[in-house]
Design a protein around this motif. Structure first.
Motif, mmCIF file in Angstrom:
data_model
loop_
_atom_site.group_PDB
_atom_site.id
_atom_site.type_symbol
_atom_site.label_atom_id
_atom_site.label_comp_id
_atom_site.label_asym_id
_atom_site.label_seq_id
_atom_site.Cartn_x
_atom_site.Cartn_y
_atom_site.Cartn_z
ATOM 1 N N LEU A 121 0.838 -1.204 0.000
ATOM 2 C CA LEU A 121 0.000 0.000 0.000
ATOM 3 C C LEU A 121 0.868 1.248 0.000
ATOM 4 O O LEU A 121 0.570 2.229 -0.675
ATOM 5 C CB LEU A 121 -0.914 0.001 1.231
ATOM 6 C CG LEU A 121 -2.075 -0.990 1.189
ATOM 7 C CD1 LEU A 121 -2.767 -1.047 2.543
ATOM 8 C CD2 LEU A 121 -3.082 -0.595 0.107
ATOM 9 N N GLU A 122 1.980 1.170 0.748
ATOM 10 C CA GLU A 122 2.883 2.311 0.820
ATOM 11 C C GLU A 122 3.506 2.570 -0.550
ATOM 12 O O GLU A 122 3.561 3.712 -1.020
ATOM 13 C CB GLU A 122 3.957 1.997 1.852
ATOM 14 C CG GLU A 122 4.791 3.186 2.288
ATOM 15 C CD GLU A 122 5.911 2.719 3.226
ATOM 16 O OE1 GLU A 122 5.604 1.921 4.144
ATOM 17 O OE2 GLU A 122 7.058 3.127 3.004
ATOM 18 N N LEU A 123 3.954 1.510 -1.224
ATOM 19 C CA LEU A 123 4.518 1.644 -2.572
ATOM 20 C C LEU A 123 3.488 2.266 -3.512
ATOM 21 O O LEU A 123 3.804 3.148 -4.317
ATOM 22 C CB LEU A 123 4.931 0.279 -3.126
ATOM 23 C CG LEU A 123 6.170 -0.387 -2.539
ATOM 24 C CD1 LEU A 123 6.368 -1.742 -3.207
ATOM 25 C CD2 LEU A 123 7.404 0.466 -2.740
ATOM 26 N N THR A 172 5.405 4.606 -6.463
ATOM 27 C CA THR A 172 6.768 4.158 -6.737
ATOM 28 C C THR A 172 6.832 3.371 -8.039
ATOM 29 O O THR A 172 7.733 3.554 -8.843
ATOM 30 C CB THR A 172 7.256 3.244 -5.589
ATOM 31 O OG1 THR A 172 6.911 3.871 -4.352
ATOM 32 C CG2 THR A 172 8.742 3.028 -5.665
ATOM 33 N N ILE A 173 5.870 2.501 -8.236
ATOM 34 C CA ILE A 173 5.898 1.594 -9.382
ATOM 35 C C ILE A 173 4.480 1.043 -9.563
ATOM 36 O O ILE A 173 3.760 0.873 -8.581
ATOM 37 C CB ILE A 173 6.921 0.450 -9.116
ATOM 38 C CG1 ILE A 173 7.127 -0.417 -10.355
ATOM 39 C CG2 ILE A 173 6.493 -0.413 -7.940
ATOM 40 C CD1 ILE A 173 8.337 -1.330 -10.245
ATOM 41 N N GLY A 182 12.936 4.681 -8.173
ATOM 42 C CA GLY A 182 12.970 4.023 -6.879
ATOM 43 C C GLY A 182 13.433 4.959 -5.800
ATOM 44 O O GLY A 182 14.300 5.802 -6.021
ATOM 45 N N PRO A 183 12.839 4.857 -4.627
ATOM 46 C CA PRO A 183 13.198 5.755 -3.546
ATOM 47 C C PRO A 183 14.650 5.550 -3.142
ATOM 48 O O PRO A 183 15.114 4.424 -3.034
ATOM 49 C CB PRO A 183 12.239 5.354 -2.410
ATOM 50 C CG PRO A 183 11.726 3.998 -2.768
ATOM 51 C CD PRO A 183 11.814 3.879 -4.247
ATOM 52 N N GLY A 184 15.357 6.629 -2.946
ATOM 53 C CA GLY A 184 16.717 6.557 -2.439
ATOM 54 C C GLY A 184 17.738 6.122 -3.471
ATOM 55 O O GLY A 184 18.878 5.861 -3.130
ATOM 56 N N GLN A 185 17.355 6.062 -4.722
ATOM 57 C CA GLN A 185 18.341 5.639 -5.726
ATOM 58 C C GLN A 185 18.627 6.770 -6.689
ATOM 59 O O GLN A 185 17.764 7.169 -7.441
ATOM 60 C CB GLN A 185 17.804 4.433 -6.501
ATOM 61 C CG GLN A 185 17.776 3.169 -5.667
ATOM 62 C CD GLN A 185 19.150 2.721 -5.225
ATOM 63 O OE1 GLN A 185 20.062 2.665 -6.035
ATOM 64 N NE2 GLN A 185 19.325 2.436 -3.949
#
Lengths: 654, 177
Positions: free
Chosen positions: B84-86, B91-92, B174-177
């Motif tokens: 759910l967070e993604l 995010t994708i 992507g988070p943090g990338q």
């Protein structure tokens, strides 16, 4: 101060358990009566100190002593008193203490009721039980001390998991543990017999009542857990093949096999090595279950403690106990070959088949439970292969099992005349098949092959279990014509028949429906009209809830008002579904509140579950059968040992 | 060796297996025959509407997650909040394959817990699951814009696994990338 007394008592109990193990075993080896006499005293003392520890933890809960870490984590000021008591075994540390307490209580019972046994034998039994106590006491003291202090103390506790705040679940663990741990007695008898080498029919006779008591409590415990899952988890299912359910089910299956094979060993002196192996396996599976539940190795809705240290401890203990037992077995069993024969058509054959099928069923459950572990080791993730696999695989050994069951009951020991056998069974068989077609077709209006097989097997078991008791009632106008053992067997099998009927009907004809519903609206499910009268706010001791009032009608006729709740527990903030159930022997009507969809609109799950009560009723009747069987006078007192033996001899030749 | 030794041998094997299970720490790379190959073709009705179908074509054009789930699967429940967070962070795109499940139960599950999926395919008898080499639920496949499976994860997703295995494989995202 009280928790320290508890902790200290545990340590004293450990030292007594060590004495209870070493002194009687050495005494029995040397033939030293004084040393063997220590067994009873040490067992009694160990029980008393474990009881004190247990009482101290209970007191800490009742007194809201939040300076004890375990209490602070699992209780709360406004928790109702009943649940403060049941919270004692609501998590890992306390339930381990319960396990130890139950083991000590079984040991005490053996010590009290074993006066009719040879001194060396009972000393060995108590010694082996003492060894098991040592293992679990060490486990508690070294890795899982329930009396650890919390400094500074908490003002209020974190509350008991709301799922566990339920009367059914308050008594489920004690019942389950009495059963689970009770197989330790059969195990200890087996080990004691193997140490002494006295593996005759007496050994089987002594073991039988203990095994039956353990089995009947395990039956009740499992049934209660299933019932709880049905109404509390809000899913409406009654068995999920969860790893923890399987952990209690595998010892039950093997325990059931053990009860049957003990009968053969006692009556005919056959299968002795096989019976020994089952006794070892039943308890080993109890230990394996403990390991699976408490090591975090397998994921489950019951996830207890996920601490690898604990896992290693139990695994080491499991290894010592099981390897020790099996080495002893490999050494002693080869001497047990019996030259007594039996005919192809004989009760021995049927009991052998019963054992083979139950062992296959256990193996399937074990494979299904451990399969996720194999995948995990290959890949690193935790997955579940789930009910679809179990539901199909488990049927394979179960269908022949229930069909053979009815035949076996009416087959004589040694050899059975086929013609007279067929005379007894042909009418029940025909009636069963006819009922198997009629019940689904006329009562429920649909038919399939699996339904006919299910209903016919249920009818078959019920009828064939009733033949003997009904006959003796008819002829003698009383129960004099049938021994309690035989009556117990008939009743337990009757329970099995009711269970099979319940499972078959509810799986085929149960209806589940999820719909949106607001006050004033009605929905129809399985021919019943569910009308939502209104919604209300309700306040519980440690939760607030929304309660729906739902009236159920059938053809306009009022049947019941059902009040399902959606609870919000104040401390853990978790929403809980409290299903509303109109329970009846013929059917359950089940309403659970799902989510709030709109202002006053809720998703509701409505279920129609015909004969679902037969599942638990069947289990209850099975347990009752066990109770009747152990009341057989052969088991009651040593004074009648001789009379009992005479009865045995008469039965064996009958 | 006498036959009464066999139980001992069986138990020793089981114990070795359990010790390995307990010691087993870091997840190892999974040699899946599907990685680096085009995602197996499929065409299935969606969970919410049997009239509408989704399939391999739906996935094309962007990185996508294909998550195999079922209501009877305990660990699916565990990974659900992270899915759910993604989905909430966009995010994708996440597609579900509802595997060997019952339609009403699965719909209820999504209503109760929230729906992270753009759409879920309904694989009632598990046929597509076989094509995709599914052992059990949950499993998650990462498919690139060309429709090639580039990673497969068994078991529940969590932020750590996401950061370590998924995020680096998603080019420019992507988070943090």
């Amino acid at each position: 101060m009280i928790p320290e007394i508890g902790q200290f008592s545990l340590i004293l109990a450990l030292s007594l358990a060590i004495a209870q193990t070493v002194i009687p075993l050495v005494g029995a080896h040397r033939g030293d009566a004084a040393m063997m006499g220590v067994a009873r005293t040490a067992a009694t003392g160990q029980f008393l100190f474990v009881a004190v520890a247990f009482a101290c933890l209970t007191y800490a809960f009742l007194a809201d002593d939040f300076s004890v870490l375990y209490v602070a984590n699992h209780s709360q000021l406004s928790l109702p008193t009943l649940y403060k008591v049941s919270a004692v075994w609501g998590a890992h540390e306390g339930s381990l203490l319960l396990w130890i307490f139950v083991l000590a209580a079984w040991t005490l019972a053996v010590a009290l009721f074993s006066s009719g046994l040879p001194a060396a034998f009972s000393a060995r039994v108590i010694g082996v039980l003492g060894f098991l106590s040592v293992g679990f006491l060490l486990f508690a003291i070294l890795t899982s001390n329930p009396f650890d202090r919390l400094v500074p103390a908490a003002v209020d506790g974190g509350d008991l998991n709301p799922l566990l705040q339920d009367p059914g679940l308050a008594i489920h663990p004690p019942l389950l543990y009495i059963g689970y741990v009770g197989f330790s007695v059969a195990f200890a008898f087996a080990i004691a017999a193997m140490i002494s080498g006295e593996l005759d029919r007496k050994w089987a006779k002594w073991t039988r009542p203990w095994t039956t008591v353990a089995w009947l409590f395990l039956t009740l415990g499992i049934a209660l857990g299933s019932w709880w899952a049905y109404y509390e988890l809000g899913w409406g299912g009654w068995w999920f093949w969860d790893a923890v359910e399987n952990a209690s089910f595998m010892p039950w299956l093997i325990g059931t096999a053990l009860i049957h094979s003990l009968a053969v060993t006692e009556k005919r002196g056959l299968f002795t090595s096989w019976t020994l192996l089952l006794a070892i396996t039943a308890f080993s599976l109890s230990l394996l279950g403990t390991f699976l539940v408490r090591s975090g190795i397998i994921v489950s809705v019951h996830a207890f403690a996920t601490d690898p240290t604990r896992g290693f401890f139990i695994l080491t203990f499991l290894a010592i106990v099981v390897i020790g037992a099996l080495i002893l077995y490999a050494w002693r069993a080869p001497a047990l070959d019996s030259d007594v024969g039996f005919g192809l058509l004989s009760r021995e054959t049927f009991l052998l088949l019963n054992n083979v099928l139950l062992v296959i069923a256990t193996a399937l459950v074990l494979i299904g439970t451990l399969a996720p572990l194999v995948v995990e080791m290959a890949s690193g993730g935790k997955i579940s292969i789930g009910p679809p696999w179990f539901n199909v695989a488990f049927l394979v050994p179960m269908i022949p099992l229930v069909i053979l069951l009815g035949m076996g009951m009416h087959t004589a020991w040694r050899t059975q005349n086929a013609a007279s056998w067929w005379r007894v069974l042909r009418i029940p068989a025909i009636v069963a098949v006819v009922l198997g077609v009629l019940i689904p077709l006329f009562v429920y209006g649909r038919i399939s092959l699996l339904l006919v097989v299910g209903c016919a097997s249920a009818a078959w078991i019920v009828i064939s279990s009733l033949i003997q008791p009904v006959r003796s009632l008819w002829r003698k106008k009383g129960t004099a014509g049938i021994t309690r053992s035989a009556l117990g067997m008939s009743v337990a099998h009757l329970g099995m028949g009711l269970f099979v009927l319940g499972v078959t009907v509810v799986s085929a004809f149960g209806v589940e429906s999820d719909q949106a519903l607001s006050p004033g609206e009605s929905i129809e499910v399985a021919g019943f009209e569910f009308h939502m009268v209104g919604l209300d706010n309700v306040q519980g001791p440690n939760f607030s809830a929304i309660e729906a009032e739902i009236e159920v009608r059938s053809d306009g006729e009022f049947i019941a008002t059902i009040r399902p709740q959606k609870r919000q527990y104040l401390v853990q903030r978790s929403p809980m579904t409290e299903a509303g159930i109109r329970a009846g022997l013929d059917k359950d009507l089940f309403v659970a509140l799902g989510d709030q969809l709109g202002n006053n609109t809720w998703s509701v799950r409505v279920q129609y579950k015909p004969l679902i009560r037969f599942i638990w009723l069947g289990a209850l009747v099975m347990a009752l059968g066990g109770l009747i069987a152990i009341s057989d006078r052969r088991y009651r007192s040593k004074a009648r040992e001789k009379a009992g033996d005479a009865v045995d001899a008469a039965e064996a030749t009958a | 060796m006498n036959r009464f030794v066999w139980p001992l041998v069986a138990v020793l094997a089981l114990l070795v297996f359990l010790v390995m299970g307990l010691r087993h720490g870091d997840p190892r790379a999974l040699p899946s025959p599907f990685i680096g190959k085009p995602a197996p073709e499929f065409e299935l009705p969606t969970l919410n509407n049997p009239e509408v179908s989704i399939g391999t074509k739906t996935l094309a054009g962007d990185y996508a997650l294909v998550n195999v789930w079922a209501t009877w699967c305990v660990m699916c429940r565990a990974e659900h909040p992270f899915l759910l967070e993604l989905a909430a962070n966009k995010t994708i795109p996440i597609y579900g394959i509802n595997w060997r499940d019952s339609r009403p139960e699965a719909i209820r599950w999504l209503n109760d817990l929230g729906d992270p999926y753009l759409a879920s395919a309904y694989d009632e008898d598990g046929r597509v699951g076989i094509d995709w080499g599914v052992y059990g639920a949950p499993e998650t496949f990462l498919v690139d814009p060309e429709g090639t499976v580039i990673y497969k994860h068994l078991g529940p997703l969590d932020p750590v696994i996401w950061q370590r295995e998924f995020a680096p494989r998603i080019a420019g995202g992507g988070p943090g990338q």
